[in-house]
Design a protein around this motif. Sequence first.
Motif, PDB file in Angstrom:
ATOM      1  N   ILE A  17       0.913  -1.068  -0.156  1.00  0.00           N
ATOM      2  CA  ILE A  17      -0.092  -0.299   0.067  1.00  0.00           C
ATOM      3  C   ILE A  17       0.841   1.661  -0.170  1.00  0.00           C
ATOM      4  O   ILE A  17       0.881   2.430  -0.496  1.00  0.00           O
ATOM      5  N   THR A  22       1.594  -3.543   4.322  1.00  0.00           N
ATOM      6  CA  THR A  22       0.939  -4.493   3.424  1.00  0.00           C
ATOM      7  C   THR A  22       0.813  -4.957   2.346  1.00  0.00           C
ATOM      8  O   THR A  22       0.916  -3.582   1.472  1.00  0.00           O
ATOM      9  N   ASN A  32      -1.105  -4.971  -0.869  1.00  0.00           N
ATOM     10  CA  ASN A  32      -2.736  -5.799  -1.683  1.00  0.00           C
ATOM     11  C   ASN A  32      -2.327  -3.997  -2.407  1.00  0.00           C
ATOM     12  O   ASN A  32      -2.019  -3.415  -3.059  1.00  0.00           O
ATOM     13  N   CYS A  92      -5.026  -1.743  -2.937  1.00  0.00           N
ATOM     14  CA  CYS A  92      -6.695  -0.696  -2.868  1.00  0.00           C
ATOM     15  C   CYS A  92      -5.070   0.602  -2.946  1.00  0.00           C
ATOM     16  O   CYS A  92      -6.317   1.178  -3.542  1.00  0.00           O
ATOM     17  N   TRP A 118     -11.280   1.082  -3.893  1.00  0.00           N
ATOM     18  CA  TRP A 118     -12.725   0.315  -3.684  1.00  0.00           C
ATOM     19  C   TRP A 118     -13.623   1.326  -4.488  1.00  0.00           C
ATOM     20  O   TRP A 118     -13.950   2.473  -4.695  1.00  0.00           O
ATOM     21  N   PHE A 154      -9.270   4.359  -0.934  1.00  0.00           N
ATOM     22  CA  PHE A 154      -8.830   3.666  -0.104  1.00  0.00           C
ATOM     23  C   PHE A 154      -8.873   4.009   1.315  1.00  0.00           C
ATOM     24  O   PHE A 154      -8.885   5.296   1.411  1.00  0.00           O
ATOM     25  N   PRO A 155      -9.395   3.363   2.256  1.00  0.00           N
ATOM     26  CA  PRO A 155      -8.999   3.519   3.268  1.00  0.00           C
ATOM     27  C   PRO A 155      -8.333   4.442   3.757  1.00  0.00           C
ATOM     28  O   PRO A 155      -8.468   5.839   4.289  1.00  0.00           O
ATOM     29  N   CYS A 177      -3.844   2.025   7.451  1.00  0.00           N
ATOM     30  CA  CYS A 177      -4.582   0.658   6.693  1.00  0.00           C
ATOM     31  C   CYS A 177      -3.754  -0.203   7.837  1.00  0.00           C
ATOM     32  O   CYS A 177      -3.040  -0.079   8.413  1.00  0.00           O
ATOM     33  N   LEU A 178      -4.728  -1.056   8.314  1.00  0.00           N
ATOM     34  CA  LEU A 178      -5.010  -2.150   9.078  1.00  0.00           C
ATOM     35  C   LEU A 178      -3.651  -3.302   8.822  1.00  0.00           C
ATOM     36  O   LEU A 178      -3.761  -4.026   9.323  1.00  0.00           O
ATOM     37  N   GLY A 179      -3.363  -3.433   7.800  1.00  0.00           N
ATOM     38  CA  GLY A 179      -3.292  -4.575   7.533  1.00  0.00           C
ATOM     39  C   GLY A 179      -3.618  -5.653   7.230  1.00  0.00           C
ATOM     40  O   GLY A 179      -3.054  -7.156   7.551  1.00  0.00           O
ATOM     41  N   CYS A 180      -5.139  -5.158   6.763  1.00  0.00           N
ATOM     42  CA  CYS A 180      -5.534  -6.396   6.826  1.00  0.00           C
ATOM     43  C   CYS A 180      -5.364  -8.469   5.702  1.00  0.00           C
ATOM     44  O   CYS A 180      -6.183  -9.291   5.371  1.00  0.00           O
ATOM     45  N   SER A 181      -4.727  -8.136   4.275  1.00  0.00           N
ATOM     46  CA  SER A 181      -4.670  -8.563   3.782  1.00  0.00           C
ATOM     47  C   SER A 181      -3.792  -9.653   3.958  1.00  0.00           C
ATOM     48  O   SER A 181      -2.821 -10.206   2.765  1.00  0.00           O
TER      49      SER A 181
END
Lengths: 363, 218
Positions: free
Chosen positions: A231, A271, A273, A275, A280, A286-287, A294-298
């Motif tokens: 990201i 992270t 991804n 995004c 999105w 994107f966030p 970023c939360l690092g969700c991927s």
Amino acid sequence: MKEHETLEQRLQEQGVSRRSFLKFCAAMATMMALPPGSASAIAAALAKVKRPSVIWLSFQECTGCTESLTRSHSPTLESLIFDMISLDYHHTLQAASGFAAEQAREDAMKEFHGKYLLLVDGSIPIKDGGVYSTIAGRTNLDMLQEAAAGAAAIVAVGSCAAFGGLPNAQPNPTGAVAVSDLIKSKPIINISGCPPIPAVITGVLAHYLTFGALPALDDQGRPKAFYGETIHDRCYRRPFYDQGKFAKTFDDEGARNGWCLYELGCKGPTTHNACATTKWNGGAGFPIEAGHGCLGCSEPKFWDAGSFYTPLPAPAADVTSAAKAAAVVGAVAAVTVGAIDRGKKTLAQQSREKITVEDLKGN
Amino acid sequence: MEQEMLLWVRGTGLQIATAVFVIGMVYRMLHIFMLGRKKSLAEARGSEWSGGFRTMWKRSFVTTKLSARGNFTVIAGLIFHLGFFVTFLFLSQHIDLIRAVLGFGWPAMPRGVIDIAAVLSIGAMIALLVHRFIDPVKRMLSDFQDYLTWTLSFLPLLTGFMLLREIGFEYITLLTLHIASVELLLVIAPFTKLAHMFSTFIARWYNGAVNGFKGIEI
Ligand code: SF4
Ligand code: SF4
């Protein structure tokens, strides 16, 4: 069960214009960073391809991944996915329920043995024989193993299926694991994210249909085309990071100026991804564009990596208590050993041979 | 795997390294005091305390009353130490860490200043190593520990600089390597001559105090 029709026939039936189909192919080609000419090649291949049978199994999950795909602002390119495939079993989306639904799954599995695509969302609990999540009285573990046996390939949709996700977070009471922890004999592609970007799910399927093979994967089993960069690599706030300009709170001057969110816990640098590029909600944003890090969700274990609001350099465990305990141990050791050494010193001083003036005179 | 490794160096690894560092340093420093010194029976001609503290402060500056060879070592050493402290104490990411552990922080220096400090510091370290090889006296005096401590002090600087510029590897790999290199330094420091990061002040104080007691002007 009849052979599935081609995508072209299906699209005609659905009243989807050739123009929007080509637009979809162009978008896929761009997303996967394929050379410019490939959009028409994708269109030609996709038009001819027989729509594959897809069985979608949902295990220990929140339905967020399905929501991500179906609730994307319609009508979208992403929704074309449902025209590309023959979704023979998906317990949230299908009309049938109960025995009829399970029958549909078994029929598809028999009919297209060795050919169907298996999509999985959610992790699989394996503790205590897998009793923590069951469908129609059967454990997820059992159902996955059966369905995987006849699959051509498996797509693990979302971080739960790909890495274990939230159910796998410490202390992991149900013994949740990822698909790849259980199935070793089939090609598995991980489309991680919590939820994953819908266009990425579609893109991967389009790739599979076009080329008849899985795309190139990274060491986490994720398609490189979407997860090849972080990201942070593609973040539009990056110049502020490089200049050391950081927002310190969510409403300070820096936040208003759109400075980097690193100090507010952004995990973008670690992270992978898409995004920041695919974005999105039909490309709306994107966030980080909405002002949240970023939360690092991927990424694997992102629930266990400390608070979402702790900056990356901060410790992920309590070092202060460790340091205090260590200081006590060190002090006790120093006092003990010091006292012994002091004793030795005194003893040496007392027991040393004293030389008198007489000795020196040589008598 | 990479995420797990990063999590480990940020968590358990850091706890272990901190514990070893604190145990080792507290033990070694306190042990020096525990041994004590023999009381001087002479009459004091000046104050131990002012002599001690003045020397601790004054020896932080370069004196140019040395040979050319000595000057090189002192000046390159000073540049290394200054660069090291500037990057360590004033890079915003390090202040984030300090704030997370201690609960307070201070303003960061601009990235340009940090970059210059890091480059100077790395350059000075390389120059000192080369000098150690070339200079026959230094080479003869050097043993394994000197090269070990040089390497372990150099790695955090190098990986840190690479991380800031994302040179060679991905961010996550460089961050993991950087933290791991610092942890290695923490673990080894109390048991090698790197313990001078604390003991040097005790030594200076002692020298100064002895002189102060004798009434020597400092
Ligand atoms: S906001 Fe996050 S991803 Fe963007 S530059 Fe800052 S740290 Fe990197
Ligand atoms: S910005 Fe980060 S946390 Fe947000 S969806 Fe993308 S990868 Fe997940």
